[in-house]
Design an enzyme around this catalytic site. Structure first.
Site, PDB file in Angstrom:
ATOM      1  NE  ARG A 133      -2.209   1.860   3.273  1.00  0.00           N
ATOM      2  CZ  ARG A 133      -2.210   1.557   4.578  1.00  0.00           C
ATOM      3  NH1 ARG A 133      -2.947   0.556   5.031  1.00  0.00           N
ATOM      4  NH2 ARG A 133      -1.472   2.240   5.421  1.00  0.00           N
ATOM      5  CD  GLU A 152       4.106   4.419   6.223  1.00  0.00           C
ATOM      6  OE1 GLU A 152       5.207   4.199   6.759  1.00  0.00           O
ATOM      7  OE2 GLU A 152       3.027   4.271   6.810  1.00  0.00           O
ATOM      8  CG  ASN A 154       2.399   0.781   4.632  1.00  0.00           C
ATOM      9  OD1 ASN A 154       2.895   1.015   5.723  1.00  0.00           O
ATOM     10  ND2 ASN A 154       1.634   1.670   3.996  1.00  0.00           N
ATOM     11  CB  SER A 159      -4.417  -2.991   7.897  1.00  0.00           C
ATOM     12  OG  SER A 159      -4.059  -1.709   8.334  1.00  0.00           O
ATOM     13  CE  LYS A 323       8.126   5.048   7.864  1.00  0.00           C
ATOM     14  NZ  LYS A 323       7.949   3.665   8.383  1.00  0.00           N
ATOM     15  CE  LYS A 381       6.700   9.877   8.172  1.00  0.00           C
ATOM     16  NZ  LYS A 381       5.954   9.268   7.049  1.00  0.00           N
ATOM     17  CD  GLU A 385       7.036  -0.373   7.338  1.00  0.00           C
ATOM     18  OE1 GLU A 385       5.887  -0.054   7.025  1.00  0.00           O
ATOM     19  OE2 GLU A 385       8.034   0.286   6.978  1.00  0.00           O
ATOM     20  N   GLY A 386       4.951   0.456  11.299  1.00  0.00           N
ATOM     21  CA  GLY A 386       3.988   0.620  12.399  1.00  0.00           C
ATOM     22  C   GLY A 386       3.901   2.074  12.797  1.00  0.00           C
ATOM     23  NE  ARG A 469      -4.667   5.163   6.923  1.00  0.00           N
ATOM     24  CZ  ARG A 469      -3.451   4.743   7.229  1.00  0.00           C
ATOM     25  NH1 ARG A 469      -3.225   4.125   8.370  1.00  0.00           N
ATOM     26  NH2 ARG A 469      -2.448   4.967   6.411  1.00  0.00           N
TER      27      ARG A 469
END
Lengths: 493, 493
Positions: A133, A152, A154, A159, A323, A381, A385-386, A469
């Site tokens: 994504r 970014e 993913n 999700s 990243k 950053k 991930e997350g 989102r």
């Protein structure tokens, strides 16, 4: 376009009664159609209760040309990250820069190398599946028309594909029910401006074509999941479409359960979970260090990596989502290595924000200067991930100062803050409660890519829907599960 | 067939782990697909949480020939009750027998007569819609093959059509996921033995064709609902299909809200709710006295009855659902008045259990004797609708004795107990918890009928799917909402 993005003409003004009716209709539609998450554990409830996912009341405006642009780029991004994942030499260089600063990413790479050595460079399964994504924000300045900037990409556990399709259906339902006070079929709200979102079926198709490629009838897709996953229904929708569209059965298991009940045949390298052959391992867990609760969970990941099952993603592909990779790809020379076509390269680059390393290179020195002089333009950053770990603006210098050892700085990248329009208005509905305000929306484009890591041949490569989102403009983190944001759908303008 | 009904070969024996996996899959599928009710109010929860509806773990066996028989009879039952509702003279006779013993049913009929007088016998709307459900139990004796016996015919608020369709889908999903440990596509579990249930769309079609017959574009269907309705999602599914298949918008309102915001145009007899023209009034409330909380709620019902909107059902049709009507129709001579075709008549009669009045007639005297000598073969039922008020077997004499005035006895009918197979086994899942045992299933067949009460012409008449409800054999009341039963689907044998 600009009137809508300025919040001057959209969303329509509603009476209190109209808003209440909308919220009730949204809530019940969501509960009826599985646009839900598990109820918070702080109610009396157990696993048996669900609540609608945090959702915007209205679809948020998004410029159609930029939406089309983002979708159009996805197969190129898919191919790019597949190539990156296949380039051990390149990723070795990345990991050297992360050594000692991001233990988790380093451990992933070490495990990758260990598996590579054990298989003498000939993987039991040459195919790898990516369900990626790519996330974008609108970027706009007083003098420029909006453009998209990549936040970014993913490569693991991307999700909200399942719920995202439903969010579009929900807003369409509210529109067709006449609850927005704007005529359905008007220039503003119609089937073109509120497109159906194929994400749920699209991602299921990715898993389905991988299963077909594995080629063993009756074999399963293993969903690797977290133990207490409130967002389980988002994942369930992929399972349901996988069964409906491909006749493929899924089984859910945590890393702990796989450690206990997963078996790797030492000769055939077939992976079995509780006796059933696994065609595809789909990670919706394992992306964060806290998922690895014991050495056995690392062993479980190794067992799967060593197996003949198609991994989504492989360790190398997971690692390619660092990243640091994104930062390095900003360099035209590096990008050219993976994207020889100058035209495609310039299209990708057009979405890149400035990203700088925090190492001792010239770029790293430039970054340090920028943090001193204008931290308000940047976000810091971590490589891994997350969401939820970013440091914004003026807080950056203090945060870095607290990291005793400057070598730890290399675990971070400094990214130019994207400046999205800040006057868009919407309301976010959370557990039936309304809150209105100025909002910022992030567009994610899903992509599926199935490729051969030995021949580098790409077998399947397609865009697979999207996610919008939305969070309040005054909140800096937008993770839906983390409680900051909401699912939305696009209103193309 | 008998081996399965005896519980000897079905359901398959499962390990504890297999059962747990089935329950989790059932729970999450239900929460994803809207096979839900609102969470009980005794949790911390408000309206925003849902829980799966109580559901059987396995589909329950039902003989295919009897299932087909029940479905085949539905249009005849639809036509019969439409005729009964149109026969004022006949219903006047019924109401005389109820006078003073069932105030609610008497009040309904009084209101019907008042409206008839106000309109001088010319209703503003000649069309009436019935969404009926005819309920059956299997009846079997040691010497006889099973047959079906009608328990009752519901002419108002027949529920669970929405969730019933989903229950069939859920059991199919569990089967196709291989979770029953029985091969899908086997002789036992396949698409023929586990039929799709068209109830939700079928009932929506009933409302849709009535809306079409009303003929005003943009007019709404008014769902009259109870204020705290945990079973709202069952109703929501009809709303969703009505919008999807007919483009018709529904609005939900309680009798109190209609009392406040419903308007009857004195000239045109158009009914408006909050300014919107109502094409069809669909009662999912108003079937029980407790729904009428004030004189204003009775006024609301009168306002709707007087209007040009199509009622589902009209007062006369509601009244035709009295148990007393069912009892009187057992008499061949009475039935012949409404069903002249002897062949059809004998088909309907074949499903009737013996029903006796508790009045002073010869049949009433016979009933008193039977209560004295063999109460264990009978159930005492009040005339009015709504479950949970039956008196069974040996408790009948004592219950009647407590009614001081013998004229009150006329408010009840005495019905021969139907003897369903008692060895069928299943498990009922309630809020994720499993309970196994011997079960009894009740089959309901939905029917839609739209007719002209002036010309008696039937405009539409079709069977519209079914409901299987299952309870433990040791519990006498089977209402799902009341907490005794569960939704099920048929496994045709």
């Amino acid at each position: 376009m600009s009137a809508i993005l300025s919040g001057a003409t959209y969303p329509p003004t509603l009476t209190e009664e109209e808003t209440t009716n909308l919220v009730i209709a949204l809530r019940d539609w969501s509960l009826s159609h599985g646009l839900v998450i598990r109820a918070p554990t702080d109610t009396n409830a157990g696993d048996e209760l669900s609540v609608h996912v945090p959702l915007t009341l209205h679809p948020s405006p998004f410029p159609k040309n930029l939406f089309d642009q983002a979708r159009g780029l996805q197969t190129a991004f898919n191919a790019l990250y597949a190539k990156v994942a296949d380039d051990s030499e390149f990723l070795n260089g990345i990991t050297e820069e992360l050594a000692g600063v991001d233990e988790f990413m380093s451990d992933l790479w070490k495990l990758h190398l260990e598996v590579e050595e054990m298989t003498e460079g000939v993987p039991a399964q040459p195919l790898t599946l990516g369900l990626f994504r790519s996330d974008y924000l609108l970027h706009t300045t007083p003098t420029e028309e909006p453009s998209i900037r990549q936040v970014e990409l993913n490569t693991i556990s991307a999700s909200f594909g399942g719920l995202s399709s439903l969010a579009a259906d929900c807003h369409r339902f509210l529109s067709k029910s006449g609850l927005y006070g704007v005529a359905t079929g008007s220039q503003l709200l119609n089937d073109e401006t509120m497109p159906l979102n194929p994400a749920a079926r699209g991602l299921a198709k990715g898993l389905g074509v991988a299963h077909d490629a594995y080629g063993v009838k009756g074999s399963i897709v293993l969903f690797v999941v977290q133990n207490l996953e409130r967002n389980a229904f988002d994942q369930r929708w992929l399972e349901y479409y996988l069964l409906e569209d491909f006749g493929v059965v899924s089984v859910r298991a945590s890393l702990e359960e796989i450690a206990e009940s997963g078996e790797l045949d030492p000769i055939t390298k077939v992976l079995r979970y509780k006796g059933r052959q696994v065609a595809v391992v789909y990670y919706r867990a394992g992306y964060t260090p806290t998922d690895y609760t014991s050495p056995a969970t690392w062993e479980a990941r190794k067992k799967m990596e060593l197996s003949k099952a198609i991994k989504c993603p492989s360790l190398a592909t997971h690692f390619a989502g660092a990243k640091k990779v994104q930062q390095v790809l900003v360099d035209e020379l590096v990008l050219a290595k993976f994207v020889p076509d100058a035209n495609v390269r310039s299209q990708l680059k057009a979405t890149f924000a400035d990203i700088l390393p925090l190492d001792v290179s010239d770029l790293g020195k430039k970054a340090r200067k920028l943090i001193e002089t204008c931290p308000e333009k940047y976000v810091l950053k971590p490589q891994r991930e997350g969401g939820g770990n970013n440091v914004y603006r003026e807080r950056i210098p203090g945060y870095l100062a607290e990291l005793n050892d400057e070598t730890l700085w290399r675990g971070y990248i400094l990214m130019e803050l994207i400046e999205p329009p800040r006057d868009v208005r919407n309301a976010i509905i959370r557990a039936g409660k309304v809150k209105e305000g100025n909002v910022i929306s992030e567009l994610g484009i899903f992509g599926c890519v199935l490729w051969d890591t030995v021949t580098h041949e790409i077998r399947q490569n397609f865009e697979a829907g999207w996610l919008l989102r939305t969070k309040f403009a005054d909140s800096e983190e937008g993770g839906v599960a983390a409680g900051f944001g909401s699912i939305d759908s696009v209103l193309l303008i």
